[in-house]
Design a protein around this motif. Structure first.
Motif, PDB file in Angstrom:
ATOM      1  N   TYR A 170     -84.257 -20.627 -10.137  1.00 53.23           N
ATOM      2  CA  TYR A 170     -84.060 -19.978  -8.698  1.00 53.23           C
ATOM      3  C   TYR A 170     -81.989 -20.026  -8.171  1.00 53.23           C
ATOM      4  N   ILE A 171     -81.829 -19.077  -6.892  1.00 56.93           N
ATOM      5  CA  ILE A 171     -80.741 -19.488  -6.705  1.00 56.93           C
ATOM      6  C   ILE A 171     -81.187 -19.756  -5.064  1.00 56.93           C
ATOM      7  N   GLY A 172     -81.121 -20.904  -5.007  1.00 56.61           N
ATOM      8  CA  GLY A 172     -81.760 -21.768  -3.040  1.00 56.61           C
ATOM      9  C   GLY A 172     -79.453 -21.598  -2.519  1.00 56.61           C
ATOM     10  N   THR A 173     -80.076 -22.150  -1.420  1.00 51.64           N
ATOM     11  CA  THR A 173     -79.106 -22.426  -0.188  1.00 51.64           C
ATOM     12  C   THR A 173     -77.813 -23.647  -0.837  1.00 51.64           C
ATOM     13  N   GLU A 174     -78.449 -24.207  -2.043  1.00 50.83           N
ATOM     14  CA  GLU A 174     -78.006 -25.829  -2.553  1.00 50.83           C
ATOM     15  C   GLU A 174     -76.370 -24.921  -3.175  1.00 50.83           C
ATOM     16  N   HIS A 175     -77.223 -23.969  -4.328  1.00 47.82           N
ATOM     17  CA  HIS A 175     -76.257 -23.159  -5.572  1.00 47.82           C
ATOM     18  C   HIS A 175     -75.755 -22.078  -4.431  1.00 47.82           C
ATOM     19  N   LEU A 176     -75.873 -22.180  -3.235  1.00 45.80           N
ATOM     20  CA  LEU A 176     -74.856 -20.906  -2.588  1.00 45.80           C
ATOM     21  C   LEU A 176     -73.495 -21.938  -2.065  1.00 45.80           C
ATOM     22  N   LEU A 177     -73.316 -23.086  -1.660  1.00 48.04           N
ATOM     23  CA  LEU A 177     -73.080 -23.491  -1.359  1.00 48.04           C
ATOM     24  C   LEU A 177     -72.133 -24.517  -2.264  1.00 48.04           C
ATOM     25  N   LEU A 178     -72.090 -24.268  -4.100  1.00 50.32           N
ATOM     26  CA  LEU A 178     -72.050 -25.036  -5.167  1.00 50.32           C
ATOM     27  C   LEU A 178     -70.897 -23.515  -5.263  1.00 50.32           C
ATOM     28  N   GLY A 179     -71.342 -22.357  -5.162  1.00 55.43           N
ATOM     29  CA  GLY A 179     -70.359 -21.610  -5.628  1.00 55.43           C
ATOM     30  C   GLY A 179     -69.712 -20.900  -4.505  1.00 55.43           C
ATOM     31  N   LEU A 180     -69.687 -21.096  -3.254  1.00 53.94           N
ATOM     32  CA  LEU A 180     -68.540 -21.573  -1.774  1.00 53.94           C
ATOM     33  C   LEU A 180     -67.601 -21.847  -2.741  1.00 53.94           C
ATOM     34  N   MET A 181     -67.997 -23.728  -3.393  1.00 55.36           N
ATOM     35  CA  MET A 181     -66.750 -24.043  -3.291  1.00 55.36           C
ATOM     36  C   MET A 181     -65.927 -24.009  -4.381  1.00 55.36           C
ATOM     37  N   ARG A 182     -67.061 -23.052  -5.755  1.00 51.88           N
ATOM     38  CA  ARG A 182     -66.521 -22.788  -6.713  1.00 51.88           C
ATOM     39  C   ARG A 182     -64.987 -21.812  -6.625  1.00 51.88           C
ATOM     40  N   ASP A 236     -86.046 -17.191  -0.562  1.00 52.99           N
ATOM     41  CA  ASP A 236     -85.996 -16.669   1.475  1.00 52.99           C
ATOM     42  C   ASP A 236     -85.132 -17.346   2.079  1.00 52.99           C
ATOM     43  N   LEU A 237     -84.920 -18.990   1.666  1.00 51.79           N
ATOM     44  CA  LEU A 237     -83.836 -19.508   2.955  1.00 51.79           C
ATOM     45  C   LEU A 237     -82.395 -18.665   2.398  1.00 51.79           C
ATOM     46  N   ALA A 238     -82.363 -18.548   0.874  1.00 46.99           N
ATOM     47  CA  ALA A 238     -81.101 -18.047   0.622  1.00 46.99           C
ATOM     48  C   ALA A 238     -80.696 -16.567   1.338  1.00 46.99           C
ATOM     49  N   ARG A 239     -81.821 -16.067   1.218  1.00 42.93           N
ATOM     50  CA  ARG A 239     -81.301 -14.472   1.695  1.00 42.93           C
ATOM     51  C   ARG A 239     -81.373 -14.462   2.902  1.00 42.93           C
ATOM     52  N   PHE A 277     -75.668 -23.250   7.530  1.00 37.22           N
ATOM     53  CA  PHE A 277     -75.960 -23.615   9.273  1.00 37.22           C
ATOM     54  C   PHE A 277     -76.960 -23.208   9.871  1.00 37.22           C
ATOM     55  N   ALA A 278     -77.860 -22.241   9.645  1.00 35.02           N
ATOM     56  CA  ALA A 278     -78.528 -21.134  10.604  1.00 35.02           C
ATOM     57  C   ALA A 278     -79.690 -21.468   9.509  1.00 35.02           C
ATOM     58  N   VAL A 279     -80.067 -22.185   8.045  1.00 30.06           N
ATOM     59  CA  VAL A 279     -81.154 -22.181   7.793  1.00 30.06           C
ATOM     60  C   VAL A 279     -81.101 -24.106   7.351  1.00 30.06           C
ATOM     61  N   GLU A 280     -82.854 -24.235   7.387  1.00 29.14           N
ATOM     62  CA  GLU A 280     -83.041 -25.453   6.874  1.00 29.14           C
ATOM     63  C   GLU A 280     -82.548 -25.078   4.767  1.00 29.14           C
TER      64      GLU A 280
END
Length: 529
Positions: A248-260, A154-157, A185-188
């Motif tokens: 699952y895909i969380g905010t941490e994976h989104l950040l890692l994906g942005l850097m990849r 839910d946080l990633a969405r 930055f807008a979600v925990e």
């Protein structure tokens, strides 16, 4: 025209010139541009073509069957045909009409499809492609469907929704990696915690984005489409999640994906605040997972050609019990900092002894170096370009933990011989001719993309030889890089979309010696000095 072109299409244009030259053609046509798009099989262009059902290898075979080779290799600048120029203009127009602030490889493909007749259009048309279908594909996210987004927390969405809202507030008609970063930055979650731990704030990132991209001119309506790089980043987020054993895909994976997706605006913004490996390391630390979990996707090699002895010496110093601080001493321009960057890459990739496997390099300056460090035993501080006024701070650091790697010049080192009580000196001299050429080869692609040129091997050799001979107040490899950059800038100012920088252009940067005729291969005075 090329101001809005990002690296992918610029690289394709450079490769198109190489294709024309290799076929002994004295023009660059749409067929060469298509060959330039598919020349690098793992490029973003090839991936995009594959995503719309066009395999790169087959495209090359089809084009090659229709081409006949010329009889003489062209020299100097190769001009675009009128059709090829129109493709570039159409690509720029397609990008604008789709609400994009950049021209990517997908727009170059659209530009090729806009041509009514030509080898490239016929080859692409043989796969059943038409202009409107590809336009829809560009608008539509590559990662879609309930199965994919069902993996998102839910946080990633929510982060993606906040990213779309950030794009809307900036009047941007696309949802890029930079907007996803703002959304995080807008979600925990782990992502925002990692960013805050590294001192990276939403306001600082947004301010930097405004300086580089600015506000759009028209508020978007309806759904805002993902850019190609944003789609790729989401795919990388899934791969990172699977690599870490998460379903699952969380905010941490989104950040890692942005850097990849390192060429995306999000990764570029992050690099302005912290090294990529530092951000990744903080995410992994928060997840309590070992850093080698990300090893399947290797980082690009560091620019440390010929510096193996220095890197080995630094590692040996860091593993000592006492006097385990390293002081790299060399003239500015000898590549001192790149040696430390090479060590950081090895640590990130696990290519270091076991005693250094869990060490994290943290870049600091003398004013903040004394701040408390969470885990001093596993942290190594890096101070770049230490000046005489930093000596007291350096002495204080050398007496305790964490360990320190500092960089300075011989004059500063000579002023403070007492530093030897806590630091071991690692001399950094000029690399050899061959080593410097190797460094320039590593840097060549970046300068080709920036200046929109092709740089030949003999240009690299000439840059090293002539700068070593005639620029006496600076050192290698720095002065050779300066020569290469200046040659690219001069070529970029001339007419024509792209050109080749060879040894002749390097020599032209050096003026005649004395008042007589110039000596053969002896252009002696650096034109910019």
């Amino acid at each position: 025209m090329f101001e809005r072109f990002i690296e992918g299409p610029r690289r394709a244009v450079i490769l198109a010139q190489e294709e024309a030259r290799e076929h002994n053609h004295n023009w660059i046509g749409t067929e060469h541009m298509l060959l330039g798009l598919v020349r690098e099989g793992e490029s973003l262009a090839a991936e995009f073509l594959a995503s719309i059902g066009v395999p790169a290898a087959e495209v090359r075979d089809q084009v090659e069957r229709t081409l006949t080779r010329g009889t003489k290799t062209p020299s100097g600048h190769i001009p675009f045909t009128s059709a090829a120029k129109q493709v570039l203009e159409d690509a720029d127009r397609e990008s604008t009409e789709l609400g994009m602030h950049h021209v990517g490889v997908e727009h170059l493909v659209l530009g090729l499809l806009c041509e009514r007749d030509g080898i490239a259009t016929r080859v692409l048309g043989s796969y059943g492609l038409d202009l409107e279908a590809v336009r829809k594909r560009v608008r539509k996210p590559a990662v879609s469907g309930s199965e994919f987004f069902g993996r998102f927390t839910d946080l990633a969405r929510q982060a993606l929704m906040e990213g779309q809202e950030s794009a809307r507030k900036l009047n941007h008609n696309h949802l890029g990696t930079e907007h996803i970063l703002l959304g995080l930055f807008a979600v925990e979650g782990v992502a925002v915690t990692a960013l805050h731990n590294l001192g990276i704030s939403h306001d600082a990132v947004r301010e930097q984005l405004l300086r580089t991209a600015g506000f759009g001119t028209k508020p978007p309506t309806g759904s805002i489409p993902f850019t190609v790089r944003a789609k790729k980043a989401l795919e990388m987020a899934l791969k990172d999640a699977l690599t870490l054993g998460h379903n699952y895909i969380g905010t941490e994976h989104l950040l890692l994906g942005l850097m990849r997706e390192s060429e995306g605006a999000g990764a570029q913004l992050l690099r302005g605040f912290a090294p990529q490996e530092q951000v990744r390391g903080e995410v992994i630390r928060l997840l309590a997972a070992p850093a080698p979990a990300l090893a399947p996707v290797p980082e690009p090699p560091p620019v440390v050609v010929g510096r193996e002895p220095e890197i080995q010496r630094i590692m040996q110093i860091l593993m000592r019990k006492s006097r385990n601080n390293a002081l790299l001493v060399g003239e500015e321009g000898t590549g001192r900092t790149s040696i430390v960057s090479g060590l950081a890459q090895r640590i990130a990739q696990g290519g270091v002894p076991a005693g250094l496997a869990e060490v994290r390099l943290r870049a600091v300056d003398a004013t903040t170096a004394g701040d408390a460090v969470e885990d001093p035993d596993r942290t190594v501080l890096f101070l770049d370009d230490v000046r005489p006024g930093d000596a007291d701070a350096l002495r204080a650091l050398g007496r305790g933990k964490p360990r320190v790697i500092a960089v300075t010049d011989p004059g500063t080192c000579a002023e403070f011989p007492d530093l030897a009580a806590h630091f071991q000196v690692v001399p950094v001299g000029e690399p050899t001719h061959d080593e410097t050429v190797g460094i320039l080869k590593q840097l060549r692609r970046d300068y080709e993309a920036h200046h929109q040129v092709t740089i030949t091997d003999d240009a690299l050799d000439a840059a090293v030889a002539l700068s070593a001979r005639h620029i006496t107040d600076r050192v290698l490899p720095g002065k050779a890089v300066e020569v290469l950059d200046e040659a690219g800038a001069r070529m970029r100012m001339t007419d024509g979309a792209d050109r080749t920088v060879d040894a002749r252009h390097i020599a032209e940067l050096f003026a005649d010696r004395g008042t007589g005729e110039p000596a053969v291969d002896d252009r002696s005075i650096w034109a910019m000095s």
